[in-house]
Design an enzyme around this catalytic site. Structure first.
Site, PDB file in Angstrom:
ATOM      1  CE  LYS A   1      -2.044  -1.150   3.901  1.00 40.54           C
ATOM      2  NZ  LYS A   1      -1.403  -2.453   4.113  1.00 40.54           N
TER       3      LYS A   1
ATOM      4  CD  GLU B   1       0.648   2.499   8.768  1.00 44.63           C
ATOM      5  OE1 GLU B   1       1.430   1.711   8.230  1.00 44.63           O
ATOM      6  OE2 GLU B   1      -0.396   2.127   9.318  1.00 44.63           O
ATOM      7  NE  ARG B   2       6.720  -0.899  10.171  1.00 49.13           N
ATOM      8  CZ  ARG B   2       5.950  -1.167   9.128  1.00 49.13           C
ATOM      9  NH1 ARG B   2       5.903  -0.339   8.101  1.00 49.13           N
ATOM     10  NH2 ARG B   2       5.221  -2.255   9.096  1.00 49.13           N
TER      11      ARG B   2
HETATM   12  N1  LIG Z   1       5.611  -2.580  -6.418  1.00 47.10           N
HETATM   13  C1  LIG Z   1       6.430  -3.357  -5.705  1.00 47.10           C
HETATM   14  N2  LIG Z   1       7.468  -4.006  -6.307  1.00 47.10           N
HETATM   15  C2  LIG Z   1       8.283  -4.798  -5.585  1.00 47.10           C
HETATM   16  N3  LIG Z   1       8.156  -5.012  -4.280  1.00 47.10           N
HETATM   17  C3  LIG Z   1       7.153  -4.409  -3.615  1.00 47.10           C
HETATM   18  C4  LIG Z   1       6.237  -3.553  -4.306  1.00 47.10           C
HETATM   19  N4  LIG Z   1       5.346  -3.097  -3.403  1.00 47.10           N
HETATM   20  C5  LIG Z   1       5.690  -3.634  -2.230  1.00 47.10           C
HETATM   21  N5  LIG Z   1       6.770  -4.423  -2.343  1.00 47.10           N
HETATM   22  C6  LIG Z   1       7.426  -5.157  -1.243  1.00 47.10           C
HETATM   23  O1  LIG Z   1       6.533  -5.285  -0.150  1.00 47.10           O
HETATM   24  C7  LIG Z   1       7.048  -4.616   1.001  1.00 47.10           C
HETATM   25  C8  LIG Z   1       5.930  -3.961   1.790  1.00 47.10           C
HETATM   26  O2  LIG Z   1       5.359  -2.910   1.052  1.00 47.10           O
HETATM   27  P1  LIG Z   1       4.579  -1.729   1.796  1.00 47.10           P
HETATM   28  O3  LIG Z   1       4.148  -0.782   0.753  1.00 47.10           O
HETATM   29  O4  LIG Z   1       5.400  -1.185   2.908  1.00 47.10           O
HETATM   30  O5  LIG Z   1       3.346  -2.539   2.383  1.00 47.10           O
HETATM   31  P2  LIG Z   1       2.087  -2.001   3.223  1.00 47.10           P
HETATM   32  O6  LIG Z   1       2.151  -0.527   3.241  1.00 47.10           O
HETATM   33  O7  LIG Z   1       0.902  -2.538   2.489  1.00 47.10           O
HETATM   34  O8  LIG Z   1       2.216  -2.625   4.569  1.00 47.10           O
HETATM   35  C9  LIG Z   1       8.061  -3.624   0.434  1.00 47.10           C
HETATM   36  O9  LIG Z   1       9.035  -3.279   1.365  1.00 47.10           O
HETATM   37  C10 LIG Z   1       8.622  -4.389  -0.736  1.00 47.10           C
HETATM   38  O10 LIG Z   1       9.587  -5.337  -0.304  1.00 47.10           O
HETATM   39 MG   LIG Z   2       2.340   0.818   4.812  1.00 50.85          MG
END
Ligand SMILES: Nc1ncnc2c1ncn2[C@@H]1O[C@H](COP(=O)(O)OP(=O)(O)O)[C@@H](O)[C@H]1O
Ligand SMILES: [Mg+2]
Length: 458
Positions: free
Chosen positions: A151, A178-179
């Site tokens: 997200k 969030e963090r």
């Molecule tokens: N478009 C993408 N391409 C490659 N890896 C991704 C992508 N989106 C997310 N990831 C992987 O997933 C992890 C978590 O994504 P994040 O956006 O922080 O998740 P959320 O906000 O939904 O908890 C990232 O650190 C990365 O390793």
């Molecule tokens: Mg997030």
């Protein structure tokens, strides 16, 4: 002056003189300014109940309390840009030499909507979004997903791509619970891309009090309203994560002793969400186009908090764990996502028909998946085989390398124009690649440079 008469957990009861009784959402402080309290309830003509927002000193019965006679003060407007603010309105960076204007939180709520039918599409360069859920100015997009499905990454990609295409954009980012590392990273990325000059960030971290986490959202929305209605700008508002706002409201409600409702949520869930969602829209002055992430507890789309937000959105984008398991990024689930901009009169016949056709193929493929699992692909009739192949090609085509992930995927980010996306999808739907493997589309940009079967003489 007031006096603390009782307290328990993070709630205090404070007695004032009748003529000094504060109002709900007014801030109170201790004399030394080391503690901030937010009034949440009027008990009687002399007593209020308040929650602790911030406290760096123990609190005692009979402590003297000052009524500030106002709520949170929000740094707004041009001079507030280029900085990060806490819920107290304190700038985190002191090397910026502009002094922002401050207004009171929720002091310029504008309920006058302006109805017009002009629709302006905001291109994101992200194929799945532009194709399936075209964003319009003044639109509200929800990005739903469980933990770690992408997200935040997707929201950041949207910020960068839209700004690149549109130099005059103003960005407001609300970091809600969030963090803190993520907010700092985003700041560094905006700063190094020279986008902070158009951006204002309001952050409340996960370890702050529920009162702070709950207030940061209306604080950021107040700032967005100011840019829209007073400075007449088009604002892109990014909120990560609305779920944390709901959760903070819930914690406060529980501390105040209110009975929970469905799923353990506060009985005021709907109105808590409506109070913020109803303030984001386009009017004669300008627009607030919002992108909001919504964490799904246990990946459950029917969670009451998700449903409460969903009801206000123009589009919902679902990221699913099934997709990440298949190495599909963004982990977009086209069949679970939808948008009210998918309307022939808004996006045109060509685009509209391509969406309908694509969704039909993906749906048929999904229905066939069980059969394929049991009997195998080879047992399908020719017609179904063709559908499955096109569906797999489409599924691969909607994967995309992001600029935001370059540093760890090592693959360069790609921006694809809406026009190229539509043309590319049409080529796949027309079966121009039917003799080639779906793999050829994994992480491509557009396919306009990929030779068709005919061009390869297959
Ligand atoms: N478009 C993408 N391409 C490659 N890896 C991704 C992508 N989106 C997310 N990831 C992987 O997933 C992890 C978590 O994504 P994040 O956006 O922080 O998740 P959320 O906000 O939904 O908890 C990232 O650190 C990365 O390793
Ligand atoms: Mg997030």
């Amino acid at each position: 002056m007031g006096k603390i008469i009782r307290f328990w957990s993070d709630i205090l009861e404070i007695r004032f003189d009748k003529e000094n009784l504060p109002q709900v959402n007014h801030l109170l402080t201790t004399n030394d300014g080391k503690t901030y309290l937010l009034v949440k309830r009027i008990i009687d003509e002399q007593t209020v109940r308040a929650i602790i927002i911030y406290s760096s000193k123990p609190i005692n019965i009979n402590d003297q309390i000052t009524n500030t006679k106002q709520s949170f003060m929000v740094p707004v407007g041009k001079n507030a840009k280029n900085n990060i603010y806490s819920f107290e309105g304190k700038p985190l960076l002191d090397d910026r030499n502009t002094l922002p204007k401050y207004i009171e939180m929720n002091s310029i709520i504008n309920n006058e909507r302006y109805l017009n039918n002009e629709n302006e599409i905001i291109e994101t360069g992200i194929k799945a979004i532009d194709f399936f859920i075209p964003i319009l100015k003044g639109y509200k997009l929800g990005i739903f997903g469980g933990a770690g499905v992408g997200k935040t990454v997707l929201m950041k990609e949207i910020i960068f791509n839209v700004n690149k295409a549109n130099a005059k954009t103003s960005n407001i980012f609300i970091g809600s619970g969030e963090r803190s590392r993520e907010a700092i990273e985003l700041f560094n990325e905006l700063e190094s891309s020279d986008l902070m000059k158009n951006s204002t960030m309001y952050i409340s971290k996960m370890n702050e009090s529920p009162g702070a986490r709950m207030s940061i959202v209306p604080i950021g929305i107040t700032a967005s309203e100011y840019l829209r209605d007073i400075e007449k700008e088009d604002v892109l508002l990014f909120i990560d994560n609305i779920y944390r706002f709901v959760q903070a409201e819930n914690e406060v409600s529980a501390s105040l002793g209110k009975k929970p409702s469905v799923g353990g949520y506060q009985s005021t869930l709907e109105s808590d969400v409506a109070n913020i969602e109803n303030r984001m829209f386009k009017n004669e002055n300008g627009s607030i186009t919002s992108f909001q992430t919504i964490f799904l507890p246990m990946d459950d789309l029917s969670d009451p908090s998700a449903v409460a937000v969903f009801n206000h959105l123009d589009g919902n984008l679902v990221l699913s764990r099934n997709q990440t398991a298949k190495n599909i990024f963004p982990a977009f689930d086209p069949l679970a996502s939808s948008s009210n901009s998918v309307d022939e009169s808004i996006i045109g016949k060509e685009h509209f028909n391509a969406i309908i056709e694509t969704k039909k193929i993906l749906k048929t493929y999904k229905d066939l998946e069980d059969v394929i699992m049991i009997l195998g692909f080879d047992e399908l009739d020719e017609q179904s085989k063709r559908i499955v192949k096109i569906a797999l090609q489409l599924e691969n085509f909607f994967t995309q390398n992001f600029f935001m992930t370059e540093h760890f995927t090592k693959a360069p980010g790609v921006y694809v124009s809406l026009e190229d996306t539509i043309k590319s999808v049409q080529r796949i739907l027309d079966g121009k690649y039917i003799k080639q493997s779906p793999e050829i589309f994994a992480y491509v940009g557009s396919n306009l440079n990929i030779p068709t079967d005919e061009e390869l003489n297959l």
